[in-house]
Design a protein around this motif. Structure first.
Motif, PDB file in Angstrom:
ATOM      1  N   PRO A 375      -7.747 -22.210 -47.320  1.00  0.00           N
ATOM      2  CA  PRO A 375      -8.870 -21.944 -48.295  1.00  0.00           C
ATOM      3  C   PRO A 375     -10.244 -22.572 -47.940  1.00  0.00           C
ATOM      4  O   PRO A 375     -10.224 -23.517 -46.890  1.00  0.00           O
ATOM      5  CB  PRO A 375      -8.468 -22.647 -49.426  1.00  0.00           C
ATOM      6  N   ALA A 376     -11.319 -22.049 -48.097  1.00  0.00           N
ATOM      7  CA  ALA A 376     -12.559 -22.490 -48.071  1.00  0.00           C
ATOM      8  C   ALA A 376     -12.869 -23.186 -49.111  1.00  0.00           C
ATOM      9  O   ALA A 376     -12.409 -23.443 -50.434  1.00  0.00           O
ATOM     10  CB  ALA A 376     -13.637 -21.300 -47.870  1.00  0.00           C
ATOM     11  N   TRP A 377     -13.666 -24.475 -48.763  1.00  0.00           N
ATOM     12  CA  TRP A 377     -14.262 -25.554 -49.712  1.00  0.00           C
ATOM     13  C   TRP A 377     -15.453 -24.695 -50.281  1.00  0.00           C
ATOM     14  O   TRP A 377     -16.350 -24.365 -49.488  1.00  0.00           O
ATOM     15  CB  TRP A 377     -14.607 -26.814 -49.373  1.00  0.00           C
ATOM     16  N   THR A 389     -24.931 -19.188 -58.144  1.00  0.00           N
ATOM     17  CA  THR A 389     -24.831 -19.049 -56.770  1.00  0.00           C
ATOM     18  C   THR A 389     -23.533 -19.704 -56.280  1.00  0.00           C
ATOM     19  O   THR A 389     -23.128 -20.728 -56.852  1.00  0.00           O
ATOM     20  CB  THR A 389     -26.021 -19.907 -56.370  1.00  0.00           C
ATOM     21  N   TRP A 390     -22.965 -19.181 -55.280  1.00  0.00           N
ATOM     22  CA  TRP A 390     -21.922 -19.448 -54.617  1.00  0.00           C
ATOM     23  C   TRP A 390     -22.013 -19.849 -53.298  1.00  0.00           C
ATOM     24  O   TRP A 390     -22.975 -19.519 -52.443  1.00  0.00           O
ATOM     25  CB  TRP A 390     -20.887 -18.358 -54.587  1.00  0.00           C
ATOM     26  N   TYR A 391     -21.363 -21.198 -52.493  1.00  0.00           N
ATOM     27  CA  TYR A 391     -21.593 -21.905 -51.516  1.00  0.00           C
ATOM     28  C   TYR A 391     -20.190 -22.027 -50.983  1.00  0.00           C
ATOM     29  O   TYR A 391     -19.487 -22.824 -51.505  1.00  0.00           O
ATOM     30  CB  TYR A 391     -22.428 -23.185 -51.625  1.00  0.00           C
ATOM     31  N   ALA A 392     -19.947 -21.165 -49.887  1.00  0.00           N
ATOM     32  CA  ALA A 392     -18.471 -21.134 -49.398  1.00  0.00           C
ATOM     33  C   ALA A 392     -18.366 -21.667 -47.822  1.00  0.00           C
ATOM     34  O   ALA A 392     -19.292 -21.590 -47.109  1.00  0.00           O
ATOM     35  CB  ALA A 392     -17.764 -20.040 -49.632  1.00  0.00           C
ATOM     36  N   HIS A 393     -17.245 -22.252 -47.294  1.00  0.00           N
ATOM     37  CA  HIS A 393     -16.960 -22.542 -45.969  1.00  0.00           C
ATOM     38  C   HIS A 393     -17.354 -23.907 -45.747  1.00  0.00           C
ATOM     39  O   HIS A 393     -17.638 -24.385 -44.426  1.00  0.00           O
ATOM     40  CB  HIS A 393     -17.526 -21.613 -44.997  1.00  0.00           C
ATOM     41  N   MET A 394     -17.858 -24.546 -46.715  1.00  0.00           N
ATOM     42  CA  MET A 394     -18.639 -25.993 -46.551  1.00  0.00           C
ATOM     43  C   MET A 394     -17.370 -26.988 -46.249  1.00  0.00           C
ATOM     44  O   MET A 394     -16.162 -26.946 -46.102  1.00  0.00           O
ATOM     45  CB  MET A 394     -19.212 -26.530 -47.855  1.00  0.00           C
ATOM     46  N   GLN A 395     -17.709 -28.240 -45.682  1.00  0.00           N
ATOM     47  CA  GLN A 395     -16.978 -29.252 -45.352  1.00  0.00           C
ATOM     48  C   GLN A 395     -16.382 -29.753 -46.960  1.00  0.00           C
ATOM     49  O   GLN A 395     -16.908 -29.750 -47.888  1.00  0.00           O
ATOM     50  CB  GLN A 395     -17.490 -30.158 -44.542  1.00  0.00           C
ATOM     51  N   ALA A 396     -15.110 -30.448 -46.557  1.00  0.00           N
ATOM     52  CA  ALA A 396     -14.419 -30.976 -48.002  1.00  0.00           C
ATOM     53  C   ALA A 396     -14.996 -32.170 -48.409  1.00  0.00           C
ATOM     54  O   ALA A 396     -14.064 -33.249 -48.528  1.00  0.00           O
ATOM     55  CB  ALA A 396     -12.793 -30.888 -47.766  1.00  0.00           C
ATOM     56  N   ALA A 410     -33.476 -27.857 -57.896  1.00  0.00           N
ATOM     57  CA  ALA A 410     -33.407 -27.192 -56.826  1.00  0.00           C
ATOM     58  C   ALA A 410     -33.742 -28.053 -55.390  1.00  0.00           C
ATOM     59  O   ALA A 410     -34.648 -29.091 -55.421  1.00  0.00           O
ATOM     60  CB  ALA A 410     -34.841 -26.181 -56.868  1.00  0.00           C
ATOM     61  N   GLY A 411     -33.057 -27.696 -54.537  1.00  0.00           N
ATOM     62  CA  GLY A 411     -33.187 -28.348 -53.168  1.00  0.00           C
ATOM     63  C   GLY A 411     -32.402 -29.783 -53.004  1.00  0.00           C
ATOM     64  O   GLY A 411     -32.230 -30.310 -52.108  1.00  0.00           O
ATOM     65  N   GLN A 412     -31.766 -30.101 -54.220  1.00  0.00           N
ATOM     66  CA  GLN A 412     -30.560 -31.191 -54.087  1.00  0.00           C
ATOM     67  C   GLN A 412     -29.545 -30.895 -53.011  1.00  0.00           C
ATOM     68  O   GLN A 412     -28.835 -29.836 -53.164  1.00  0.00           O
ATOM     69  CB  GLN A 412     -30.087 -31.554 -55.455  1.00  0.00           C
ATOM     70  N   VAL A 413     -29.242 -31.852 -52.255  1.00  0.00           N
ATOM     71  CA  VAL A 413     -27.837 -31.703 -51.411  1.00  0.00           C
ATOM     72  C   VAL A 413     -26.871 -31.615 -52.041  1.00  0.00           C
ATOM     73  O   VAL A 413     -26.478 -32.405 -52.989  1.00  0.00           O
ATOM     74  CB  VAL A 413     -27.827 -32.738 -50.193  1.00  0.00           C
ATOM     75  N   ILE A 414     -26.053 -30.454 -52.115  1.00  0.00           N
ATOM     76  CA  ILE A 414     -24.615 -30.351 -52.855  1.00  0.00           C
ATOM     77  C   ILE A 414     -23.526 -30.256 -51.892  1.00  0.00           C
ATOM     78  O   ILE A 414     -22.264 -30.100 -52.239  1.00  0.00           O
ATOM     79  CB  ILE A 414     -24.624 -28.954 -53.614  1.00  0.00           C
ATOM     80  N   GLY A 415     -23.607 -30.479 -50.415  1.00  0.00           N
ATOM     81  CA  GLY A 415     -22.632 -30.424 -49.481  1.00  0.00           C
ATOM     82  C   GLY A 415     -23.027 -30.290 -48.135  1.00  0.00           C
ATOM     83  O   GLY A 415     -24.365 -30.189 -47.699  1.00  0.00           O
ATOM     84  N   TYR A 416     -22.168 -29.948 -47.365  1.00  0.00           N
ATOM     85  CA  TYR A 416     -22.479 -29.919 -45.731  1.00  0.00           C
ATOM     86  C   TYR A 416     -21.974 -28.460 -45.113  1.00  0.00           C
ATOM     87  O   TYR A 416     -20.749 -28.347 -45.505  1.00  0.00           O
ATOM     88  CB  TYR A 416     -22.064 -31.207 -45.008  1.00  0.00           C
ATOM     89  N   GLU A 417     -22.660 -27.934 -44.094  1.00  0.00           N
ATOM     90  CA  GLU A 417     -21.993 -26.850 -43.572  1.00  0.00           C
ATOM     91  C   GLU A 417     -20.813 -27.103 -42.856  1.00  0.00           C
ATOM     92  O   GLU A 417     -20.640 -28.193 -42.051  1.00  0.00           O
ATOM     93  CB  GLU A 417     -22.968 -26.166 -42.634  1.00  0.00           C
ATOM     94  N   GLY A 418     -19.554 -26.362 -43.097  1.00  0.00           N
ATOM     95  CA  GLY A 418     -18.328 -26.506 -42.243  1.00  0.00           C
ATOM     96  C   GLY A 418     -17.679 -25.109 -41.857  1.00  0.00           C
ATOM     97  O   GLY A 418     -18.407 -24.277 -41.515  1.00  0.00           O
ATOM     98  N   ASN A 419     -16.645 -25.329 -41.380  1.00  0.00           N
ATOM     99  CA  ASN A 419     -15.943 -23.982 -40.963  1.00  0.00           C
ATOM    100  C   ASN A 419     -14.389 -23.872 -41.541  1.00  0.00           C
ATOM    101  O   ASN A 419     -13.362 -23.443 -40.980  1.00  0.00           O
ATOM    102  CB  ASN A 419     -15.545 -24.381 -39.468  1.00  0.00           C
ATOM    103  N   THR A 420     -14.357 -24.187 -43.029  1.00  0.00           N
ATOM    104  CA  THR A 420     -13.155 -24.179 -43.790  1.00  0.00           C
ATOM    105  C   THR A 420     -12.866 -22.676 -44.318  1.00  0.00           C
ATOM    106  O   THR A 420     -13.916 -21.984 -44.249  1.00  0.00           O
ATOM    107  CB  THR A 420     -13.303 -25.087 -44.888  1.00  0.00           C
ATOM    108  N   GLY A 421     -11.799 -22.269 -44.318  1.00  0.00           N
ATOM    109  CA  GLY A 421     -11.050 -20.991 -44.874  1.00  0.00           C
ATOM    110  C   GLY A 421     -11.136 -19.957 -43.617  1.00  0.00           C
ATOM    111  O   GLY A 421     -11.194 -20.379 -42.653  1.00  0.00           O
TER     112      GLY A 421
END
Length: 445
Positions: A375-377, A389-396, A410-421
Motif C-alpha cells: 500500500p501507499a501512504w 485533495t489526495w496526496y499519495a506515495h509519501m513516506q510513512a 495552505a502551504g503547511q508541510v503535511i509529509g514527504y515525498e516517498g516511493n510507497t505503494g
C-alpha cells in the motif's frame, strides 16, 4: 599745400569705411535690415531640422527596445520560475521559451537598426565637422580681407576731395574723386554683410555639430547598454532551455520506468485484470470511507460547506504523468480511455516536503490498502464538503501535528515525498476530488 591737410584724406576714408561697417553689422545683428537668404544658411537650417527628425526617430526606437526588453525580462522571469519553483506543463514552458527566443530576434533587429543609426550619425558628424572647419576658415579669410581694406584705407596716399578742390582741379576731377570714395564704401559694406552671413552659417553648423555629437554619444551608450542586456537575456534563455532539456529527460526516464513496470504486469494479462479489478474495488471502498469521514466532519461544523479559493502546487518538481488518459492498464477505464490517470504525478528529489494545496481539515492519514499488498501512504484533506485533495506515495512519516482531524493552512508541510505503494520511483500522486469525482487539479490552480 596748407599744413595739416595731408592726413585728412585718410580720415575721410576711415569715416566712410566705419560708417559702412556700422550700418552693415547693425542691420544684421539687430534685425533692422533685410533677412539673410543665403543658400548655405538655408541648407544648414534644413540639415538641423532633418537631424531633429532623426533624433526623434532614435528616441522612438530606444523606447520600443526598452518596452520589448521589459516584456522579455518578464517572460524570462516567468519561465525560470516555472522551471525551478513550480510544477508546470513542460510543453507550455517549451512554447514560452520558443516565443521568448523569437522576441529576442525582434529586439536584435531593432538594436541593429540603432547601430546603423550610430554609423549614420558618425558619418554626419564627420561631414559637419569638416564643414565647420571650412566655414571657420572662410570667416577668418573674410575678416582678414576686411581688416586689410581698413588698413589700406588708413595708409593709402590718396588725394582728398578738399585738396583736389584747392588745387584748382576741374569739377570733373572732383566728381571722379567722390565716385571713388563711394565705391570703396560700397565694397566694404558688401564684405561686412558677407561676414555676417558667414557667421550665421557657422553658428548653424556649430549647432548641428553639437547636436549630432551629443546624439551620437547618447545613442552609442544606450545601444551598448541594450546590447549587454540582450546578451544577458540570451544567456538566461540558453540556461532555461538547458534546464528544460534536463527536466524532459528526467520525465522521460520516469515514464520509461512506468512503461517497463506495466509491461511486466501486462505479460500476465489475466493477473493484471484481476489486480486492476481488485484495486478498483478497494479504491471505491476507500473513497466511500473518505466520504463518510467528510460527511461527519461537515455535520460537526469542522469542514466548511464551500471552498471559494484556489489551490497551489503541493510540491515543486516535474510532471511525469498528467491528469487524463495515459494508456497504462493498471489505471481504471473511463469511457473510451483504457487507463485513465485520476491525478498528477510530480517527480522531485526523494524526501521533498509535500505541502497542503489549500486550507482545510485532514480527514485521513495512513495506508491506502487499495494498492494491495504494497500500500501507499496517503493524506486526504477536505477543503469543503465537496472538495478534497489526495496526496499519495509519501513516506510513512509525518510532521508533528499532522493527523486526522487537524486543521492545516495552505502551504503547511503535511509529509514527504516517498516511493510507497505501486510506484516505479519516488514521486507524489496529487489528486483533486469534487462531488465524488476526481477532476483535473490544474483547473483549481
Amino acid at each position: 599745400m596748407i599744413p595739416g591737410y595731408r592726413r585728412q584724406p585718410r580720415r575721410v576714408a576711415r569715416v566712410v569705411v566705419l560708417a559702412a561697417l556700422v550700418v552693415s553689422l547693425s542691420a544684421a545683428g539687430l534685425g533692422g535690415g533685410s533677412p539673410v537668404h543665403a543658400d548655405e544658411l538655408s541648407d544648414a537650417r534644413a540639415r538641423a531640422e532633418a537631424l531633429a527628425g532623426k533624433i526623434a526617430k532614435q528616441k522612438r526606437l530606444i523606447a520600443a527596445i526598452e518596452s520589448d526588453q521589459e516584456a522579455l525580462r518578464s517572460a524570462i522571469r516567468g519561465t525560470k520560475a516555472e522551471l525551478l519553483d513550480a510544477t508546470k506543463d513542460l510543453g507550455v514552458v517549451r512554447d514560452r521559451i520558443a516565443k521568448a527566443e523569437i522576441a529576442v530576434g525582434g529586439v536584435r533587429g531593432t538594436l541593429d537598426a540603432l547601430v546603423a543609426e550610430v554609423a549614420t550619425l558618425d558619418d554626419e558628424l564627420a561631414r559637419l565637422t569638416a564643414q565647420e572647419a571650412r566655414k571657420r576658415q572662410d570667416l577668418s579669410d573674410r575678416r582678414a580681407e576686411l581688416a586689410g581694406r581698413i588698413r589700406a584705407a588708413y595708409d593709402a596716399d590718396r588725394t582728398s576731395m578738399l585738396e583736389t578742390f584747392l588745387s584748382g582741379a576741374t569739377f570733373t576731377d572732383i566728381l571722379a574723386e567722390v565716385s571713388y570714395q563711394v565705391d570703396v564704401a560700397e565694397q566694404d559694406r558688401d564684405l561686412a554683410e558677407e561676414i555676417v552671413r558667414e557667421q550665421e552659417v557657422l553658428a548653424a553648423v556649430q549647432l548641428a555639430v553639437s547636436q549630432t555629437r551629443a546624439s551620437t554619444d547618447r545613442l552609442r551608450r544606450e545601444t551598448a547598454a541594450q546590447d549587454r542586456e540582450l546578451s544577458r537575456q540570451l544567456k538566461e534563455l540558453k540556461e532555461a532551455r538547458a534546464r528544460l532539456k534536463k527536466l524532459v529527460a528526467a520525465t522521460d526516464r520516469v515514464l520509461a520506468a512506468q512503461r517497463t513496470a506495466f509491461e511486466r504486469l501486462a505479460r500476465d494479462s489475466s493477473s493484471l485484470r484481476l489486480a486492476v479489478a481488485k484495486a478498483a474495488k478497494a479504491k471505491r471502498a476507500l473513497e466511500g470511507r473518505i466520504d463518510d469521514l467528510v460527511r461527519r466532519q461537515t455535520q460537526q461544523g469542522a469542514v466548511p460547506s464551500a471552498f471559494n479559493g484556489t489551490l497551489r502546487w503541493p510540491m515543486p518538481g516535474v510532471v511525469s504523468q498528467d491528469f487524463g488518459c495515459t494508456g497504462f492498464g493498471w489505471e481504471p477505464t473511463v469511457g473510451d480511455c483504457r487507463g485513465f490517470h485520476r491525478g498528477i504525478d510530480i517527480v522531485a528529489p526523494y524526501g521533498t516536503a509535500v505541502r497542503s494545496a489549500g486550507p482545510g481539515r485532514i480527514v485521513y492519514v495512513g495506508w491506502n490498502y487499495a494498492d494491495g499488498a504494497d500500500p501507499a501512504w496517503i493524506v486526504v484533506i477536505a477543503h469543503s464538503a465537496s472538495l478534497q485533495t489526495w496526496y499519495a506515495h509519501m513516506q510513512a512519516r509525518v510532521p508533528a501535528g499532522i493527523k486526522a482531524g487537524a486543521m492545516v493552512r495552505a502551504g503547511q508541510v503535511i509529509g514527504y515525498e516517498g516511493n510507497t505503494g505501486r510506484s516505479t520511483g519516488a514521486h507524489l500522486h496529487w489528486a483533486v476530488r469534487r462531488n465524488g469525482i476526481f477532476v483535473d487539479p490544474r483547473s483549481y490552480l
